[in-house]
Design an enzyme around this catalytic site. Structure first.
Site, PDB file in Angstrom:
ATOM      1  N   HIS A 154      -2.987  -5.724   3.100  1.00  0.00           N
ATOM      2  CA  HIS A 154      -3.358  -4.745   2.078  1.00  0.00           C
ATOM      3  C   HIS A 154      -2.203  -4.538   1.097  1.00  0.00           C
ATOM      4  O   HIS A 154      -2.381  -4.596  -0.134  1.00  0.00           O
ATOM      5  CB  HIS A 154      -3.725  -3.436   2.768  1.00  0.00           C
ATOM      6  N   GLU A 155      -1.012  -4.312   1.632  1.00  0.00           N
ATOM      7  CA  GLU A 155       0.143  -4.032   0.779  1.00  0.00           C
ATOM      8  C   GLU A 155       0.642  -5.278   0.062  1.00  0.00           C
ATOM      9  O   GLU A 155       1.169  -5.177  -1.052  1.00  0.00           O
ATOM     10  CB  GLU A 155       1.264  -3.418   1.617  1.00  0.00           C
ATOM     11  N   HIS A 158      -1.235  -5.348  -3.132  1.00  0.00           N
ATOM     12  CA  HIS A 158      -0.666  -4.459  -4.154  1.00  0.00           C
ATOM     13  C   HIS A 158       0.602  -5.051  -4.766  1.00  0.00           C
ATOM     14  O   HIS A 158       0.785  -5.036  -5.991  1.00  0.00           O
ATOM     15  CB  HIS A 158      -0.329  -3.101  -3.525  1.00  0.00           C
TER      16      HIS A 158
END
Length: 502
Positions: A154-155, A158
């Protein structure tokens, strides 16, 4: 008892039995910081290693991976632009879809709360997970590993998207909140505020987009696992027993053992674990099957016994001390309710399964369809696992399902582990579930989640011409966030009550 809410930068968890360890480590940190002689050296040590310690929270941040992140963010710019643009569309759709899904889940929960005998919650897409209640303690390793991997992916989304949009990347980190692992990226806020709302959307949506991709990739591995493991394992020949619980009714000298291959449940063929579960479901829902026994054999095996009714209305005609005999019921032309106490194995072995006497008429030999007279929901199940003698199981079919673990993969060589395919299958299922849940929950327009920033950027990109005043747009966003937060909180609170209180 535990409760968790998955978020982008925090995994909130209340785990009563795990609080002491984190509490004392936090206390040690407070003591060191309160000492004048140790405070400076302690803070320098934390700063050197990128550590941050606070009550119930441990965080580590590093710039070691910055070069790798910048390498990913500058790889094939056109492809990444298309990749994160698709992710932006997905994130916006997911934001609206998550609200619909949470609303539907809330209605299902309220309906079950108003029902005296609620159905199983397996049909609900979102559930609160409580270790030891609806999450086996033995699978906590899968659970936390899948959370950590989903959070890291997920990160990474980003971070790579931010570098692609020329936002400065400061570092990557991992944290533990109580016992929950998670990940985060540190971006330069000023750069983030200077880019356009559409660019912001690509960054904010990248996390849920990567979680969706991870879930799809895990599903593909799960789907293709028979082909991937084909050189080492074969499938379609039965369900391989990998574990039998100590308190399982299938445990015993004539029960199931690790390495046994189950091929049939009654007259239902078993080619894999799905067939095993399906057959047990059918046996549980349908009435007990009978077995064809000739009149001569019935007369030879039966012996006089006292007949009495149980509390549930069913009939018993065998001694309670007997471990081999079962009361069978049958009918003839004169009397439709006859009972006989018979040795179960002699009756069942080499007998044809039947429902009525008509199923047993063959070669003009008088035969009857004798059916076990058991308590409600109890079944007599014949389990074939050649070359061993058939196991005769008497009990609720679901008890057999819950206490026996099986695999669809049979090793081609004896030295191959029977547990490896199960580990891969289980881990893929957890990745699909938790990565998908992380994508859905983070897309909710709720305070402190990705959905908050997705919503704000979306409103800036779409409503700037309709609502000129920025203050009014922020008010609209605040009201939506307030409603989304209340919806999520209601789902968590009621879902927790359903799991623990019912």
């Amino acid at each position: 008892m535990s409760v968790f809410i998955q978020t982008d930068h925090i995994y909130c968890l209340v785990t009563l039995q795990n609080l002491p360890g984190m509490f004392w480590s936090s206390c040690c940190s407070v003591v060191l910081q309160s000492s004048n002689s140790l405070k400076a050296s302690y803070e320098d040590w934390l700063l050197t290693y990128g550590l941050s310690v606070s009550p119930f929270h441990l965080r580590w941040q590093t710039a070691l991976f910055n070069r790798q992140f910048y390498s990913w963010g500058r790889w094939k710019p056109k492809f990444l632009y298309l990749w994160f643009s698709v992710g932006m569309v997905f994130g916006i759709v997911a934001m609206f879809g998550s609200v619909i899904l949470l609303g539907k889940t809330l209605l299902q929960t309220l309906t079950q709360m108003l029902t005296e005998a609620p159905k199983a919650q397996n049909d609900r897409m979102l559930q609160v997970v409580v270790p030891g209640v609806n999450l086996p303690i033995s699978q906590l390793t899968y659970f936390f590993s899948a959370i950590l991997i989903s959070g890291v992916i997920h990160e990474v989304g980003h971070g790579v998207a931010a570098i692609r949009e020329q936002v400065r990347f400061n570092g990557f980190g991992i944290f533990i909140f109580i016992v929950y692992p998670g990940a985060f990226v540190d971006l330069f806020t000023t750069h983030l505020q200077l880019i356009s709302p559409v660019q912001q959307l690509r960054i904010f949506c990248a996390g849920v987009w990567h979680n969706f991709v991870l879930g799809v990739a895990s599903f593909m591995v799960l789907f293709l696992l028979p082909a991937i493991l084909f050189p080492f394992y074969y499938t379609g020949v039965g369900a391989l027993v990998t574990e039998v619980a100590e308190d399982s009714p299938a445990n015993g000298p004539r029960g199931l053992f690790v390495g046994d291959l189950v091929t049939n449940l009654q007259d239902c063929p078993v080619y894999n674990v799905e067939d095993w579960n399906s057959c047990l479901g059918d046996i549980s829902e349908k009435s007990q099957v009978g077995y064809c026994v000739s009149a001569a054999t019935l007369q030879q095996l039966s012996f006089p016994a006292r007949v009495y009714r149980r509390l549930d209305g069913t009939v018993e005609c065998c001694s309670n001390n007997s471990l081999t005999d079962i009361c069978f019921s049958y009918s003839n032309k004169l009397d439709s309710h006859l009972y006989a106490c018979l040795p179960a194995r002699k009756v069942i072995e080499a007998s044809k399964v039947c429902r009525t006497n008509m199923d047993c008429q063959k070669d003009f030999v008088p035969s009857f369809c004798v059916t076990p007279s058991l308590e409600n929901q109890t079944r007599l199940i014949r389990v074939k696992h050649p070359p061993h003698i058939d196991m005769l199981y008497v009990g609720h079919p679901m008890h057999l399902q819950y206490t026996v673990s099986l695999s669809s993969f049979v090793p081609r060589q004896n030295f191959l582990s029977i547990d490896l395919p199960v580990v891969i299958e289980t881990f893929c299922k957890y990745l699909i579930s938790l990565s998908g849940a992380l994508a859905v929950i983070n897309a909710v327009p709720c305070f402190a989640l990705d959905g908050q920033w997705i919503l704000n950027s979306f409103l800036e990109a779409t409503l700037s011409s309709l609502i000129v005043e920025k203050q009014n747009r922020e008010l609209v966003g605040f009201l939506i966030l307030l409603a989304g937060s209340a919806l999520l909180a209601a789902n968590v609170a009621l879902g927790l009550w359903m799991v623990t209180a019912r």
